[in-house]
Design a protein around this motif. Structure first.
Motif, PDB file in Angstrom:
ATOM      1  N   THR A  30       0.825  -1.204   0.000  1.00  0.00           N
ATOM      2  CA  THR A  30       0.000   0.000   0.000  1.00  0.00           C
ATOM      3  C   THR A  30       0.862   1.259   0.000  1.00  0.00           C
ATOM      4  O   THR A  30       0.635   2.195  -0.780  1.00  0.00           O
ATOM      5  N   VAL A  31       1.865   1.299   0.868  1.00  0.00           N
ATOM      6  CA  VAL A  31       2.710   2.490   1.013  1.00  0.00           C
ATOM      7  C   VAL A  31       3.608   2.678  -0.208  1.00  0.00           C
ATOM      8  O   VAL A  31       3.717   3.786  -0.755  1.00  0.00           O
ATOM      9  N   ARG A  34       1.921   4.077  -3.129  1.00  0.00           N
ATOM     10  CA  ARG A  34       1.211   5.323  -2.808  1.00  0.00           C
ATOM     11  C   ARG A  34      -0.302   5.089  -2.785  1.00  0.00           C
ATOM     12  O   ARG A  34      -1.072   5.795  -3.388  1.00  0.00           O
ATOM     13  N   PHE A  35      -0.691   4.057  -2.026  1.00  0.00           N
ATOM     14  CA  PHE A  35      -2.100   3.747  -1.770  1.00  0.00           C
ATOM     15  C   PHE A  35      -2.863   3.516  -3.076  1.00  0.00           C
ATOM     16  O   PHE A  35      -3.915   4.107  -3.332  1.00  0.00           O
ATOM     17  N   ARG A  39      -6.199   5.291  -4.830  1.00  0.00           N
ATOM     18  CA  ARG A  39      -5.962   6.230  -5.930  1.00  0.00           C
ATOM     19  C   ARG A  39      -6.689   5.811  -7.203  1.00  0.00           C
ATOM     20  O   ARG A  39      -7.200   6.637  -7.960  1.00  0.00           O
ATOM     21  N   ILE A 102      -6.351  -3.603   3.102  1.00  0.00           N
ATOM     22  CA  ILE A 102      -4.936  -3.709   2.713  1.00  0.00           C
ATOM     23  C   ILE A 102      -4.741  -4.841   1.705  1.00  0.00           C
ATOM     24  O   ILE A 102      -3.816  -4.810   0.899  1.00  0.00           O
ATOM     25  N   SER A 105      -4.533  -3.942  -2.084  1.00  0.00           N
ATOM     26  CA  SER A 105      -3.237  -3.645  -2.713  1.00  0.00           C
ATOM     27  C   SER A 105      -2.480  -4.929  -3.020  1.00  0.00           C
ATOM     28  O   SER A 105      -1.824  -5.036  -4.064  1.00  0.00           O
TER      29      SER A 105
END
Length: 480
Positions: A30-31, A34-35, A39, A102, A105
């Motif tokens: 996820t990080v 950039r999510f 997005r 989560i 992702s």
């Protein structure tokens, strides 16, 4: 002794590995992206609208989504949520939500990889093959690991998950219509046996019609229940969150058991990171791998955040659930809850829904297992027919088992597959980040993204497959 070994391995995999690996990697994906699941969330509708599938025989992005939802939406949504609440209390629902968010992702990463490394199923075929066994073989050069993944996929989906669906359907019919489980098992087996000889195209056509109808029907029932109890929803959500961190003393194992049940049943339902959805994502005919990653990420949202929440609210608003109580559990808890809300018809509705959900899930599971067998051999009719017979036999076996043994079997095979696949995705995360950057760059240029396959030379993709797709798309644009 087999039961003790199974329990030991389940506790090791779920209690000491996956309980940390699942959220840690989900947060990492996820990080670093950039999510991406948030997005790109609303781009999913454009992707489905603009799907390119003008050649006869190609499977569209929407069909692949429906096939994926067909597998995800099933016993896990109706029976699995009830099991999570029975064993982990209302707080388990919160952790299912977290795993789902989560997990979106994680599903994006694994399905984008499956698209990137897919290959044609034969020189003149319009069908593609792909998934964990393919990207671990091509990207890492480790065919032996691809073999292990393929075997685990066959065991998990062809055997364990289909046996689980058979058990859920059979027990539901016994409760609603007093039909012995072996009779229902025999009927389900007969229908399944006829269906599996049609291949993935027949399964996708079935799924794109029946899955939206089933999902909308179940969603409408849940909306009615929620509307009738709308004043209780804020307090219910507050209770779910509170019990996620401070569970009732009636829940054995404390907060660890709550998180574990939420993670197990969440993953059993949405399959994010399990390595199953990539096999379906790979068959879609799309212009860029990220497009199918977006669509499959949305599939997790549909499954866990929407449909699993429907079941949780139906159960927890009914008053039939008692923390720590023995007796009614699993699908029977969901049936009794719906009966409490809308009368006897509620129980019959759950039974019929489970049959349709379960049958579509079983066909999806079989396709995943057959796809894994295809990794070993594409031409042996005897091998495929023998495998079909074994899959059919496991459905009969599943209808005669009990709740504990059937879920323990599924949990073990699922856990082993998840550990391997998650580690592989973590190793291969950089190609996905490259895909995201390339996709974003083309969007900023005002273009409809297509894979610029020459930019991914070092990743050992099948450039001939992608050249054919991109050339066909460009030809279509020129003619337009």
């Amino acid at each position: 002794m087999l039961g003790e070994i199974n329990d030991f391995l389940n506790n090791l995999i779920w209690g000491n590995i996956l309980i940390y690996l699942l959220p840690a990697l989900g947060i990492f994906f996820t990080v670093t992206s950039r999510f991406v699941q948030f997005r790109y969330f609303f781009k999913m509708f454009n992707v489905l609208r603009d799907t390119v599938h003008d050649k006869e025989g190609h499977i569209s992005s929407f069909q692949a989504l429906m096939l994926s939802v067909a597998g995800r939406v099933g016993g896990g949504n109706i029976a699995g949520v009830a099991v999570a609440i029975t064993l982990g209390g209302p707080g388990a629902v919160f952790w299912m939500w977290i795993i789902g968010l989560i997990g979106m992702s994680t599903s994006f990463f694994e399905c984008s990889l499956a698209q990137l490394y897919k290959e044609k199923d034969g020189q003149d075929s319009c069908v593609y093959r792909g998934g964990p066994a393919y990207y671990v073989t091509k990207a890492l050069g480790q065919r032996w690991l691809g073999v292990i993944i393929s075997v685990l996929l066959m065991v998990t989906f062809g055997f364990a998950f289909n046996a689980t669906q058979s058990f859920i359907i059979s027990t539901s019919f016994e409760a609603s219509f007093d039909i012995p489980t072996w009779i229902t098992g025999a009927i389900v087996t007969f229908v399944f046996a006829i269906a599996i000889f049609g291949g993935v195209k027949r399964i996708t056509k079935f799924s794109e019609v029946i899955v939206p109808v089933m999902a909308m029907g179940y969603l409408l029932i849940a909306i009615v229940v929620i509307a009738l109890n709308v004043e209780k929803i804020p307090a219910l959500i507050t209770m779910i969150v509170e019990q996620a961190f401070n569970p009732s003393s009636a829940i054995g194992g404390g907060i660890g058991a709550v998180i574990l049940q939420g993670a197990k049943r969440g993953m059993f339902s949405n399959e994010a990171g399990l390595g199953s959805a990539p096999n379906v994502a790979a068959v879609a005919y799309v212009a860029h791998p990220v497009q199918q990653g977006i669509v499959q990420s949305f599939s997790v949202f549909i499954d866990t955040i929407i449909l699993c929440s429907c079941t949780a609210f139906i159960i927890l608003l009914s008053g039939v659930y008692t923390p720590g109580a023995e007796g009614v559990q699993g699908v029977l808890l969901t049936q009794n809850a719906l009966i409490e809300h809308i009368g006897p018809l509620g129980g019959y509705f759950v039974t019929i829904a489970l049959f349709l959900f379960g049958l579509s899930s079983m066909l999806y599971n079989y396709y995943l297992a057959e796809n894994s067998l295809n990794f070993f051999s594409k031409d042996s009719a005897a091998l495929f027919n023998g495998f079909r017979v074994l899959c059919v036999a496991l459905i009969v076996w599943g209808s005669l088992q009990d709740l504990g043994s059937i879920f323990a079997f599924a949990d073990l095979s699922m856990g082993l597959l998840a550990v391997i696949n998650l580690v592989v995705i973590a190793i291969l995360y950089k190609p996905v980040l490259r895909l995201i950057k390339g996709y974003d760059r083309q969007l900023k240029e005002g273009r409809k993204p297509v894979l610029r396959y020459n930019d991914y030379h070092e990743f050992k993709i099948d450039k001939e497959t992608w050249k054919e797709i991109v050339d066909n798309i460009n030809d279509k644009k020129e003619k337009a």
